[in-house]
Enzyme design. Sequence first.
Site, PDB file in Angstrom:
ATOM      1  N   HIS A 104       0.889  -1.171   0.000  1.00  0.00           N
ATOM      2  CA  HIS A 104       0.000   0.000   0.000  1.00  0.00           C
ATOM      3  C   HIS A 104       0.923   1.215   0.000  1.00  0.00           C
ATOM      4  CE1 HIS A 104      -2.272  -3.044   2.355  1.00  0.00           C
ATOM      5  NE2 HIS A 104      -3.367  -2.503   1.863  1.00  0.00           N
ATOM      6  N   ASP A 107       2.388   1.949   3.305  1.00  0.00           N
ATOM      7  CA  ASP A 107       3.307   0.964   3.895  1.00  0.00           C
ATOM      8  C   ASP A 107       4.750   1.387   3.671  1.00  0.00           C
ATOM      9  OD1 ASP A 107       1.092  -0.676   4.277  1.00  0.00           O
ATOM     10  OD2 ASP A 107       1.505  -1.885   2.481  1.00  0.00           O
ATOM     11  N   HIS A 274     -10.707 -14.298   3.565  1.00  0.00           N
ATOM     12  CA  HIS A 274     -11.920 -13.551   3.218  1.00  0.00           C
ATOM     13  C   HIS A 274     -13.008 -14.511   2.737  1.00  0.00           C
ATOM     14  CE1 HIS A 274      -9.427  -9.617   2.365  1.00  0.00           C
ATOM     15  NE2 HIS A 274      -9.248 -10.105   3.570  1.00  0.00           N
TER      16      HIS A 274
END
Length: 442
Positions: A104, A107, A274
């Site tokens: 990201h 990050d 997920h």
Amino acid sequence: MKKAKAHFPKIRRIAYEGPATSNALAFRYYNPDEVIDGKTMSAHLRFSVAYWHAFRGTGADPFGPGTIQRPWELGTDAVSVAKVRMDAAFEFFQKIRAPFYCFHDRDIAPEGKTLAESNRNLDKLVAHAKDLQKATGLKLLWGTANLFSNRRYMCGAATNPDAHVFAYAAAQVKKALDVTKALGGQNYVFWGGREGYETLLNTNLKREQDHLAAFLHMAVDYAKSIGFKGQFLIEPKPKEPTKHQYDFDVAAGVAFLRTYGLERNFKFNIETNHATLAGHTFQHEIETAAAQGMLGSIDANAGDELLGWDTDQFNTNVKELSLAMVSILRAGGLGSGGLNFDAKLRRPSIDPEDLFHAHIGGMDAYALAFKIAREILADGKLSGFLKDRYASFDTGFGRDIEKKRVGFRELNQIVLHKLGEPKPRSGKQEYLENLLNTYIHR
Ligand code: XUL
Ligand code: CO
């Protein structure tokens, strides 16, 4: 470039030593250079390290702060610390033999007081990443923007009720696309961390979904305008941090993308944990995406059977991964995607060495699963069984059904005057489960 100091001085580049080795810091199944079907295992599996877990993870949980302290996290200038951290990261990527990494924006570089300052910080770290990629041959599997940590995004980014926040998120993603392109990123991921709701009392669901679609259309248009050729990926997740996330699972994602005319521009990044949070198996999500020709990439991890949240553990369940690999291989592979370890160390796993054990375990489990899946497919018993189970649709009226040449009237006539009562056939689940075990425990 001057040679950087070693941050993992006691650990050498991990080597393949085969299943019989007693060396815990060696691969038993993942042999990056082994050529299979004209391609190295490294090219088949396209392993990637997740920057956020491996280099920003501290072991913090809702009940306590971080436990993991890295020796390179020293100094007060956030940009300088970020550069040294990136040196450590690239040393790790090389030593663990992963050809890719993912990040990201926030990050790799610290967020500044303004967007302009954040962008300047990011530019400095992107220049550093470019040098490190060049020096090591490492590649960026995908980039993304963190649209969920900062307070401004507490009610979502593209689905925020405030257009100002939408605009800010757009500006942030514009920059994230610029840097992903600059680093040769092969994909770009949208995980809608807070694109959902906590309560419908304060939520206009239809408007929020329209806004999310508008945002994704803007991303597609902008990517086209800068010549970014990477694949766009949606990463479904049903909940956490929100109570309900709009990209609930692959099926909801497909419906959303088709509703808004985005289906040609996106594929899916499927994360194991997920899938299980959505009440599905990992293989279910892969098959659902593959059925649409929209299987893009994998966030490789696992949940805990007894915990109902996203524990992001390294997956060592060879049976689960073998079934996933069967579906991935049957779908023709992941294309520009890869296997990204979106997985983190447990809170008490505080040694730098633990990062190696974790990734070695994950890579070996996938490598073994890859080999088992190839055997399952080559052996043909499973595919033979499946083919046979649907054989009645290959000829006669079954084929006419698939070709849409018959309707209720014709089928009514056939059943009344010719076929009569169907003869039920066993689904053979137990036989198939036993068959699967013969490949796993060979
Ligand atoms: C969160 C998650 C993210 C995405 C990237 O559950 O999986 O890290 O992979 O934003
Ligand atoms: Co993920």
